[in-house]
Every structure is written in C-alpha cells, then in structure tokens.
Design a protein around this motif. Structure first.
Motif, PDB file in Angstrom:
ATOM      1  N   LEU A 105       0.756  -1.329  -0.185  1.00 57.71           N
ATOM      2  CA  LEU A 105       0.003   0.037   0.007  1.00 57.71           C
ATOM      3  C   LEU A 105       0.918   1.159  -0.165  1.00 57.71           C
ATOM      4  O   LEU A 105       0.587   2.374  -0.766  1.00 57.71           O
ATOM      5  N   ARG A 106       2.014   1.236   0.795  1.00 56.73           N
ATOM      6  CA  ARG A 106       2.719   2.391   0.988  1.00 56.73           C
ATOM      7  C   ARG A 106       3.459   2.741  -0.679  1.00 56.73           C
ATOM      8  O   ARG A 106       3.699   3.867  -0.830  1.00 56.73           O
TER       9      ARG A 106
ATOM     10  N   ASP B 196       1.932   7.772   5.180  1.00 52.67           N
ATOM     11  CA  ASP B 196       1.632   7.680   6.811  1.00 52.67           C
ATOM     12  C   ASP B 196       0.050   7.705   6.913  1.00 52.67           C
ATOM     13  O   ASP B 196      -0.509   7.047   7.661  1.00 52.67           O
ATOM     14  N   ALA B 197      -0.469   8.553   6.464  1.00 47.24           N
ATOM     15  CA  ALA B 197      -2.000   9.023   6.602  1.00 47.24           C
ATOM     16  C   ALA B 197      -2.786   7.507   6.199  1.00 47.24           C
ATOM     17  O   ALA B 197      -3.793   7.334   6.709  1.00 47.24           O
TER      18      ALA B 197
ATOM     19  N   ILE C 185      -6.262   8.629  -1.821  1.00 47.77           N
ATOM     20  CA  ILE C 185      -4.844   8.558  -2.336  1.00 47.77           C
ATOM     21  C   ILE C 185      -5.066   9.468  -3.600  1.00 47.77           C
ATOM     22  O   ILE C 185      -4.209  10.434  -3.742  1.00 47.77           O
ATOM     23  N   SER C 186      -5.772   9.329  -4.492  1.00 52.13           N
ATOM     24  CA  SER C 186      -5.903  10.255  -5.758  1.00 52.13           C
ATOM     25  C   SER C 186      -6.227  11.807  -5.351  1.00 52.13           C
ATOM     26  O   SER C 186      -5.376  12.658  -5.750  1.00 52.13           O
ATOM     27  N   ALA C 187      -6.944  12.067  -4.251  1.00 58.75           N
ATOM     28  CA  ALA C 187      -7.227  13.371  -3.888  1.00 58.75           C
ATOM     29  C   ALA C 187      -6.001  14.268  -3.595  1.00 58.75           C
ATOM     30  O   ALA C 187      -5.793  15.121  -4.007  1.00 58.75           O
ATOM     31  N   PHE C 188      -5.149  13.614  -2.827  1.00 63.32           N
ATOM     32  CA  PHE C 188      -4.186  14.453  -2.269  1.00 63.32           C
ATOM     33  C   PHE C 188      -3.108  14.385  -3.459  1.00 63.32           C
ATOM     34  O   PHE C 188      -2.455  15.591  -3.701  1.00 63.32           O
ATOM     35  N   CYS C 189      -3.018  13.396  -4.027  1.00 65.82           N
ATOM     36  CA  CYS C 189      -1.920  13.557  -5.059  1.00 65.82           C
ATOM     37  C   CYS C 189      -2.050  14.297  -6.202  1.00 65.82           C
ATOM     38  O   CYS C 189      -1.313  15.115  -6.614  1.00 65.82           O
TER      39      CYS C 189
ATOM     40  N   HIS D 226       5.337  15.803   1.891  1.00 66.36           N
ATOM     41  CA  HIS D 226       4.060  15.535   1.308  1.00 66.36           C
ATOM     42  C   HIS D 226       3.833  14.140   1.215  1.00 66.36           C
ATOM     43  O   HIS D 226       2.923  13.348   1.303  1.00 66.36           O
ATOM     44  N   LYS D 227       4.980  13.500   0.525  1.00 69.02           N
ATOM     45  CA  LYS D 227       4.821  12.172  -0.063  1.00 69.02           C
ATOM     46  C   LYS D 227       4.948  11.087   1.271  1.00 69.02           C
ATOM     47  O   LYS D 227       4.190  10.055   1.463  1.00 69.02           O
TER      48      LYS D 227
END
Length: 219
Positions: free
Chosen positions: A93-94, A205-206, A168-172, A199-200
């Motif tokens: 996942l990471r 981590d989140a 995941i997509s939202a932040f990236c 940020h990565k």
C-alpha cells in the motif's frame, strides 16, 4: 527529399507515427483543451497532415479520446509493474501511494487532461469502454491488498477499495492541479524537494494509519 523520406518512414512504421501524434496531441489538448486544441498545430509539429490524423483517429474528438485512453493506460501500466502482490500488505500500500504521488508530479499533462474532462462532465470519457475497464484494475489491486492485510491481521478497517483510491488520488492530484493557486496563496513552492518529500511521507503515513488503526467499538 527530407519530406519524402519522412513520409516513407511513416508508411513503414505506422505505430510510431500514431505514437508521435498522440504525444504531441497530449501537449496540445492539455494546454488548450479540446475546443482550443488545433489539429493543424498537431499536424505541423508531427510533420504529418490533418488527413493522416483523421485516418488514424477518425476525428478531433477521436484523437482527444485516444489521448485520454493513453494517459490512463500509462498510470495503470506503472501500477501493474510494481508487482504489489509479492509485497507484504503495508509495504504494498505504501508503494502504491508513493507511485501515485510520483506519477502525478511527473505527469502534469495527465492532471490537466483529467481536469479538462471534468469541466466537460466526462462526456467524452463516457464514450470509451477501455477507460472504464482500465480503472477497474486499480480497484481490484487495492481490494486485494486490503483483503490480504485484513486476513493477516495488520489492517483493521473494512475500507471500500474505491474510497481508498479516491483518498490517495485526491491528495496526489490536488498538489499538481492546484499548485499555482495554492502556492500563490500560501507562498509555498510545492515542487521544492523538502516539501515534496514531506508531503509524500504524509499521505503514505495517513493512508497506512487509517487502515491499520483499530476501529473503536460503539458503546
């Protein structure tokens, strides 16, 4: 002579010609959108002709849709190459989060194209059977990672795979789509290496914390 040689080369390698057109069209449509993008400009930059472009793609809209499909094929192919099934769930996942983060940073054309298509309410994307099928693969991949993690006792939340993909997509995506407005408002350069790395780590981590944290029972 040079023009004749180029025409002969294209005749002998139609796949390369098609790829060249798609690459230039990606730049054109991501910069100007479907309505502002000019097939004449694409033809000139690829040393082809409108007639040849329409031969390969049928129309301007057909070319635009082919550009969208190629953009989604690229990110889904990158994810497939990660071989996440061979990794422990947390590492998998990471790794997926980091790959999405790097892809969006390195492919701003993709972010702009998706933003443009949202302005059009995905009207052109709806015509593509390939894009829908392509994006099922990432949902299946996340679902398999989550299932393995729950089975091994490291993931404790019953998370919907599409919801996690959106998180995941939202932040990236936001870091790239809004980098200029966000940077202007808060006086931060989101491409600055230290901030990029922070940020990565933060989104990775989140996501891991969310799926691994035990859910409190309702009293």
């Amino acid at each position: 002579m040079r023009r004749a040689a180029e025409r002969e080369s294209r005749k002998n390698d139609p796949e390369k010609t098609r790829d060249d057109i798609l690459n230039v069209a990606t730049e054109e449509f991501s910069a100007y959108g479907l309505s502002g993008g000019r097939v004449d400009a694409i033809a000139e930059k690829t040393r082809t002709s409108k007639r040849m472009i329409y031969y390969y793609f049928g129309s301007k809209e057909g070319l635009y849709l082919a550009v969208l499909e190629k953009a989604y094929r690229k990110i889904r192919s990158l994810e497939a190459d990660l071989e996440l099934a061979d990794m422990p769930p947390v590492e998998a996942l990471r790794t997926l989060v980091a790959s999405t983060f790097d892809h969006d940073e390195n492919n701003p054309d993709f972010v702009r194209l998706v933003s443009i298509e949202n302005i059009h309410h995905a009207n052109h994307m709806k015509r593509s059977s390939e894009i829908g099928e392509l994006n099922l693969s990432i949902v299946r991949t996340i679902g398999e990672i989550l299932e393995r993690g729950r089975r091994e006792g490291v993931f404790h939340r019953d998370v919907d795979a599409v919801d996690l993909h959106m998180l995941i997509s939202a932040f990236c995506f936001f870091r790239v789509s809004n980098r200029y407005t966000f940077g202007t408002i808060f006086h931060r350069d989101l491409s600055e290496p230290a901030l990029y790395d922070r940020h990565k780590r933060m989104i990775s981590d989140a996501v891991i914390a969310y799926v691994t944290q035990p859910v409190a029972k309702q009293s």
